[in-house]
Write a protein that holds these residues in place. Structure first.
Motif, short mmCIF file in Angstrom:
data_model
loop_
_atom_site.label_atom_id
_atom_site.label_comp_id
_atom_site.label_asym_id
_atom_site.label_seq_id
_atom_site.Cartn_x
_atom_site.Cartn_y
_atom_site.Cartn_z
N PHE A 4 6.54 -4.19 -0.23
CA PHE A 4 5.44 -4.51 -1.15
C PHE A 4 4.28 -3.54 -0.97
O PHE A 4 3.73 -3.02 -1.95
N ASN A 7 5.28 -0.08 -2.29
CA ASN A 7 5.38 0.00 -3.75
C ASN A 7 4.04 -0.17 -4.46
O ASN A 7 3.91 0.21 -5.63
N ASN A 8 3.06 -0.76 -3.78
CA ASN A 8 1.76 -1.03 -4.41
C ASN A 8 0.60 -0.39 -3.66
O ASN A 8 -0.55 -0.79 -3.85
N SER A 9 0.90 0.59 -2.84
CA SER A 9 -0.13 1.18 -1.97
C SER A 9 -1.27 1.83 -2.74
O SER A 9 -2.44 1.73 -2.34
N THR A 11 -2.49 1.06 -5.77
CA THR A 11 -3.36 0.00 -6.29
C THR A 11 -4.16 -0.66 -5.19
O THR A 11 -5.37 -0.91 -5.33
#
Length: 222
Positions: A4, A7-9, A11
């Motif tokens: 997680f 994949n969202n670093s 943002t």
């Protein structure tokens, strides 16, 4: 959790930067506003009161307003306008994936594509619509905060208060807007032009380091 974060670093990092900057703005703005109140012979306010003040609302949303306007215009204008050699521009001399017609048969297509009809038509322009709505909401809140701050200052001086329709033509409000808009337009123009000649290896905002200057778009093919 690791997946997680990976994949969202991007943002998450910008969210942390935003929150840290907002806390800094609140702290410094609160101190600055109380300093101004003391200079005007008024009583300092609490932090909670400051968060409802025109000073805070105006200073926050005049910046949000310019950001959303800049992004909305950039999204729309890059549909029709081109800058030869820029990584931020489409290449009008060849077909681009972003111009293809959506197909509900494409693997993992978003649900609006599978629904079709008016939902799909709305979804085709959803990014622009939401960005402009965010701009309009920020513009309205900027106007509200700026008017409130102006009247708070007038009240301290014992002067007549401004009415909304009168303030809509006030130079202070438009000065606050234009000073932010021009900086946003300048920064967009800078990345458009500089990406023609300069590179950053590994960034999707840059062309490959060995790409010729006249090549338009990111040129991600290897």
């Amino acid at each position: 959790m690791k997946k997680f974060l990976r994949n969202n670093s991007l943002t998450l990092v910008f969210l942390l930067l935003f929150m840290g900057s907002l806390v800094g703005q609140v702290f410094c703005g609160y101190q600055e506003h109380n300093k101004e109140l003391l200079q005007d012979g008024a009583t300092p306010i609490t932090l909670w009161t400051y968060l409802h003040s025109g000073h805070f609302i105006q200073s926050t949303f005049e910046n949000w307003e310019s950001e959303f306007l800049q992004m909305a215009l950039f999204v729309v204008l890059t549909i029709f306008l081109q800058q030869k050699g820029s990584s931020e521009s489409k290449d009008f001399d060849k077909a681009e994936a972003v111009d293809r017609e959506p197909s509900k048969n494409r693997k993992d297509a978003p649900w609006p594509v599978k629904m079709g009809g008016w939902i799909l038509e709305l979804y085709k322009h959803s990014l622009t619509i939401v960005l402009f709505l965010l701009f309009l909401a920020s513009f309205a809140l900027h106007f509200y905060g700026s008017l409130k701050d102006e009247n708070e200052q007038l009240l301290l001086k014992g002067l007549p208060l401004e009415k909304p329709l009168e303030y809509l033509s006030d130079t202070r409000f438009w000065f606050e807007s234009f000073q932010n808009w021009q900086s946003e337009f300048l920064s967009v123009m800078a990345i458009i032009v500089l990406s023609i000649f300069l590179r950053q290896k590994g960034s999707p905002q840059s062309k490959p380091v060995d790409a010729p200057n006249q090549e338009t778009g990111e040129g991600n093919s290897i």
